[in-house]
Design an enzyme around this catalytic site. Structure first.
Site, short mmCIF file in Angstrom:
data_model
loop_
_atom_site.label_atom_id
_atom_site.label_comp_id
_atom_site.label_asym_id
_atom_site.label_seq_id
_atom_site.Cartn_x
_atom_site.Cartn_y
_atom_site.Cartn_z
N TYR B 266 66.96 -53.72 5.67
CA TYR B 266 66.02 -53.64 6.78
C TYR B 266 65.90 -52.22 7.31
O TYR B 266 64.88 -51.84 7.88
CB TYR B 266 66.37 -54.66 7.87
N HIS B 420 68.86 -61.46 10.92
CA HIS B 420 69.02 -61.31 9.47
C HIS B 420 70.47 -61.04 9.08
O HIS B 420 70.77 -60.76 7.92
CB HIS B 420 68.13 -60.19 8.94
#
Lengths: 746, 746
Positions: B266, B420
């Site tokens: 990410y 996440h």
């Protein structure tokens, strides 16, 4: 046999008579010869050595190889001589040491000739004297394996390989040895080794690659020791009656197309002694015209072996290690010898891929060709390689589009392949995008990994890898072809019906009888291009008939991650049964099982960024099973790989038909996907009175049909109707395309 | 905000007033500007465009990129404009078309500036006019997902990405448009899109990468539309109170070392809007000194992201796609911007690996650096990346030896990583020989593959990939850390005890509390070189204590084919049970289970020609389980991968200790094996009064010990005895080697 270098040998004999008194120098390097002609080198002539010594450095590939050999050898010289008493199995310490020793002997002889440095002679001499002390004391190897244990190694085959290599090194230094040492080594190493190999008909008098290594070893030793009797036996069999021996092996082990019955993995292994010994014969007895024998079959075999590869790796049919390819050491000799004889510049690109060459006259030619920038791409083309000494025992059909990493379909219609053959008549493999898509397990073996049963073929090779269910072909009543008896298999080869390879349509077809009593099956496969399809697709039609009702299983071993299963199935998600009890079925876990149905189904998977959609159906109701290998594998010997099995029960006849479509792209780095949907929307199969037809309907409504006649030899017209569409053709088969009609597009 | 190019803009305004009357020509290309200064480009200045237009062709990398853009764009122009009504999920047709459209808009603006060809302007104009017609009609996307559906795409994040890209293209052509069209596009595309993104605090006012894309999109649009209000909101949050917005995100989302809480996968995604918007801020409001904020954290983040990779691929911690690496598009911008600011030539080798650059002033600098041959190898080094805005919330410890493809050990002592994040406190990964050896599953997702639930995170991401058992760290009572609640996880970070990286010894240690109530666990891992070991080995000590007896499971997810299991175990070869019922256990098939025992065991596997021997033990009796993922996976969503689980039952404390040794070589091509035997013959663990020690005994009898103090902060002496051998050290930890004594060698 000294005709080629007699005068030279005499000339250099004078020049080097004082060798022992002078320090070695490069100036001398090229011309060290013996005090008598019976010791001059014969496997590579003194003149050839001289040329390599003077020219080699000018060619980068040759110089690089020489440097590599030097580094390897000097590391070993530094470690000291180590000739251990044979004790270990393959992969064990003594095994690996004796392997390194023959490499060192070959390198020592070679580097002595290329540099004149007698330190190499001395090293080889001392090592060989240790062998001369050890060898006469050896009986059968303590871990001896098979009918004839080796002496230095556990299997006699390794002893043959040792001799093939070591004798080449010995040939190069023999005339630089003191006479007494030479005699000791002749009498206590090379002659008894050769005699041991030749003494046992079960080793020597066979039509088999192990025997090729044995006869090459003894024959080359015969030339070096000037023992014509040994040469004759090697060429003509121990009884010198031409029933066995090298010449008979050349005649029987290759098909007229150069295909070798056991398949590429063993072909590359057998090829080395074939070519090395042939080269020795050519050098010493050119009147035998060995390279012209059977229309040049030995050189054809080199070409065919390269053709039998995909993206550098051999098609792993029969007992094969998957990571073996054209860069294998044995083929390095093959490419060199083939190139030096044919001058075919396409072979140079193979040499480039191999990244190495031999320090021989042939290797020098390769180095010269590469330095001159002559390399041309090897031309991978579709071909049928007929099998059998007369080319009438089936064959290996290779369909190809798109070159080295494009599409390749291999249909295995070959002979059994002796003891290393698998029970997989009319099996197929498919490659695309540099990947194995429809796979062959190869062999169950961890070569030389001692923890895995010493590196030999594992029990799972017989219980799984050889069995029919481990392949992509018909299994009847859960038994393997020939009930798993390869000797029965040897008696029955498939019949090739036709093979045709054009630009947009390539087709292969073969029939197999007697794999099962009363069962006949015919497989016709095509690789087809179409403007509406991004990539060629595979059409497959497998027609089966039996004299009584049976269970017909058709496995497809695919490689990739399942993206979608286009059919309803019972899933075994929390207890995983085993598919069957024997003949390989005991190694399959059952993951999913559908009801029996007659409608075609689909299965799609993703492999290396490309989608594969497989649409498959059968003329009688079938179940679809999803399975995975790995059951009943207590030692974790098996790879765990998925397969789809189509199963038809209680029928006397069935046609399996399918289309495999590579498409689209998944790019995880750039995060895009395109072409994820199949462009095929329907698949149908229909029969006429004397022919069968498979019809693929594309998204646009356009259709591609492949018609296949029952009798492939008659030039008659056939008609098959599909939902009112009539297809007509003449002859064995035809591809017939139809444009989309009104209202056809979805 | 027009300070940098005001005079130039006025100058060119005169020159190009007649643009509409003249055919476009390269001579004009660099200087097309608007009739008024409110339309001159601001994201890249007119002067910068001019320089790229005149210089770009001289630098091969820039020219190649320009040619690639041209080919891509002209293919799209040929296909015709296609602005479909939004309909599909990710991977679907309309989704992919709108993605292509923003790429085309960016390319059109760029190529117009670089070539002066107004055909590009016209194409972009016509496409944008279609968006101007479409956009005002759009409500929430029919497949809308999450709390705020997108308009053009199913998730609003994709709308932000569209705008970030498209507005850059628009900036480049805006002054070349007829005023009426410009107004239409301003009012019906860019302003409403930006306002839509800014309108919803759940999208805009967050400290989260999705919000970074949103504020970058609106902020860059603000600059282009000369809407300072939009810029202010983007920088300071919709309420302009600095609670949210870009500046706050820079302050909170990166640690002082430039680590991004969610992890590299990410980080690379977030990095693009951070850097693109920062670059726009720097161009328009340099007085904000955005690149100097927090000691240059944005540029550190680029460097750290490259460091968080192995052989080109990011460490796949948390929700990550395994094949994402430094060549990802988002990092191309990052490398360009970082290089143009730092001039660090090591970044050029990363650019080389990426194989591409941006057609921006920063990309031009990269092209110039590469053309000048300035690239230096990127220096992969061991480092601790502290986590948390203040650097006190744990961290990512990276131990490394041997460079890019050598050994890398990643110990994940980071924060949760928000939604996440995975439940894997003190998890570890190990790389060697270019391979993932001890693995992290990454996320269960087939990005953009529509057949796999539209390409989103699959149900198995939650049920398997995020769960603790899917990682290489402690599981208590078959539950995941924080009982699988990431919001609880956010509140508890590990404590880094120490990190030290020398040439031969690298050590990382951390403690975790509150992953389970009443449980504390400390992991200390070392990467150790030793002259008798061919390659560095990993030592691992995991100390657990709990306030009540529990089941402790420690999984090791390894990659490779099992070569030997050095322990007795019950094998489940013909019926395969599932390991457990929930928290990921339901996805594991059980293959083997040993009795509970206290002696260390071994497991060896083979991966890409190298052997890995794992020797493991525990201070209390443990069972060894061999398992494989793939159970309870009805849609075949999971990869099937093996793991070893050590299980200790009914204890309140235990220490797990192990050594992982890479060794030897298996070469299938050359058919040799060496170093197949482990060089480690014993592994022991002992406690002193205030410290613990793990001792490895090598084949020679030499020993390597790692002592670890319970209290890492006190500078006191510790003593631990092992079988009469006394080890003493001072401080948190020590490596102590002992030479082999008499009679030690086996």
């Amino acid at each position: 046999m000294k005709h080629t270098c007699l005068s030279l040998a005499l000339a250099v004999a004078t020049a080097t008579a004082t060798l022992a008194l002078l320090p070695a120098s490069p100036a001398f390097a090229a011309a060290p010869a013996a005090a008598e002609s019976s010791t001059t080198p014969v496997l590579v002539t003194a003149a050839q050595w001289q040329q390599m010594a003077s020219d080699g450095a000018r060619y980068p590939w040759f110089a690089k190889e020489q440097a590599r050999n030097k580094a390897m050898l000097e590391k070993m010289m530094k470690a000291g001589i180590d000739v251990p008493f044979p004790k270990d199995k393959g992969g064990g310490r003594t095994h690996e040491q004796h392997k390194r020793n023959y490499q060192a002997l070959l390198a020592a002889g070679t580097l002595y000739r290329l540099t004149g440095d007698t330190a190499y002679v001395d090293y080889a001499r001392r090592m060989l004297l240790e062998y001369a002390t050890l060898y006469p004391t050896l009986g059968p190897h303590p871990e001896g394996r098979g009918q004839i244990p080796g002496r230095v190694f556990w299997q006699v085959l390794n002893d043959s390989v040792w001799l093939v290599n070591a004798v080449q090194g010995y040939d190069a230094i023999r005339d630089a040895l003191p006479a007494k040492d030479r005699q000791t080594i002749d009498d206590n190493v090379f002659r008894p080794m050769a005699e041991f190999l030749a003494s046992e008909p079960k080793n020597f008098d066979q039509i088999h690659n192990h025997s090729t290594w044995a006869v090459a070893a003894t024959g080359m030793t015969g030339y070096v020791l000037r023992d014509q009797e040994l040469v004759e036996k090697s060429l003509r069999g121990s009884r010198k009656d031409d029933e066995f021996g090298f010449l008979r092996q050349v005649d029987l082990l290759f098909s007229p197309d150069g295909y070798y019955e056991e398949g590429p993995y063993y072909q590359r292994y057998a090829l080395a002694p074939f070519l090395l010994f042939a080269n020795a014969i050519e050098r010493n007895e050119p009147q035998r015209r060995i390279f012209e024998r059977r229309d040049g079959v030995l050189l054809k075999a080199v070409d065919v072996l390269v053709q039998s590869s995909y993206d550098g790796l051999f098609f792993p049919i029969n007992d094969a290690i998957l990571d073996k390819g054209v860069d294998t050491e044995e083929l390095v000799a093959g490419i060199g010898i083939a190139y030096s004889r044919s001058g075919d510049d396409r072979l140079l690109s193979v040499a480039e891929q191999q990244g190495r060459l031999l320090l021989t006259p042939e290797g020098l030619k390769v180095a010269q060709g590469l330095a001159a920038g002559k390399a041309k791409p090897f031309d991978y083309t579709p071909m049928l390689l007929r099998d059998g000494p007369d080319g009438d025992k089936g064959g290996l059909a290779i369909l190809r589009m798109g070159g080295e990493r494009g599409q390749a379909l291999v249909q295995k219609d070959t002979m059994q392949g002796m003891g290393h053959g698998h029970f997989d008549k009319l099996n197929w493999l498919f490659y695309d995008n540099g990947q194995r898509v429809v796979t062959d397990y190869g062999s169950a073996r961890f070569l030389n990994v001692e923890a895995k049963r010493g590196g030999i073929y594992l029990a799972e090779n017989r219980s799984w890898a050889k069995q029919t269910i481990a392949h992509n072909t018909l299994v009847v009543d859960e038994k393997s072809h020939f009930n798993g008896d390869w000797k029965v298999g040897e008696e029955h080869a498939p019949t090739v019906r036709f093979f045709k390879a054009g630009k947009d349509t390539q087709v292969a077809s073969a029939t197999m009888r007697d794999a099962y009593p009363g069962v006949v099956f015919t497989r016709t496969q095509a690789l087809l291009k179409h403007p509406e399809l991004g990539l060629p697709v595979v059409l497959d039609l497998l027609q089966v008939s039996a004299d009584k009702a049976a269970r017909f299983d058709l496995p497809l071993h695919f490689n990739g991650h399942i993206v979608s299963t286009g059919f309803e199935a019972e899933r075994f998600v929390d207890q995983r049964p085993v598919l069957g009890r024997e003949n390989g079925y005991q190694h399959l876990w059952l993951d999913a099982r559908s009801q029996a149905d007659s409608d075609p189904r689909t299965l799609a998977w993703l492999l290396d960024g490309r989608f594969y959609s497989y649409r498959f159906g059968s003329s009688a109701p079938s179940q679809a099973l999803l399975v995975e290998s790995g059951a009943n594998d207590p030692e974790f010997n098996l790879r765990r790989e998925p397969a789809l099995v189509q199963r038809v029960d209680g029928q006397r006849a069935v046609s399996f038909f399918s289309v495999l479509e590579p498409h689209g792209e998944y790019n995880g780095t750039a995060e895009y996907v395109h072409g994820a949907d199949s462009q095929i929307r329907d698949l149908k199969r229909a029969r006429g009175s004397d022919a069968e037809l498979v019809e693929v309907t594309l998204a646009s409504g356009a259709r591609i049909a492949l018609g296949v006649a029952d009798d492939s030899s008659a030039d008659v017209e056939h008609t098959v109707n599909v939902d009112g569409r009539s297809y007509r053709w003449r002859g064995s088969h035809a591809r017939i395309d139809r444009a989309a009609g009104k209202g056809d597009a979805r």
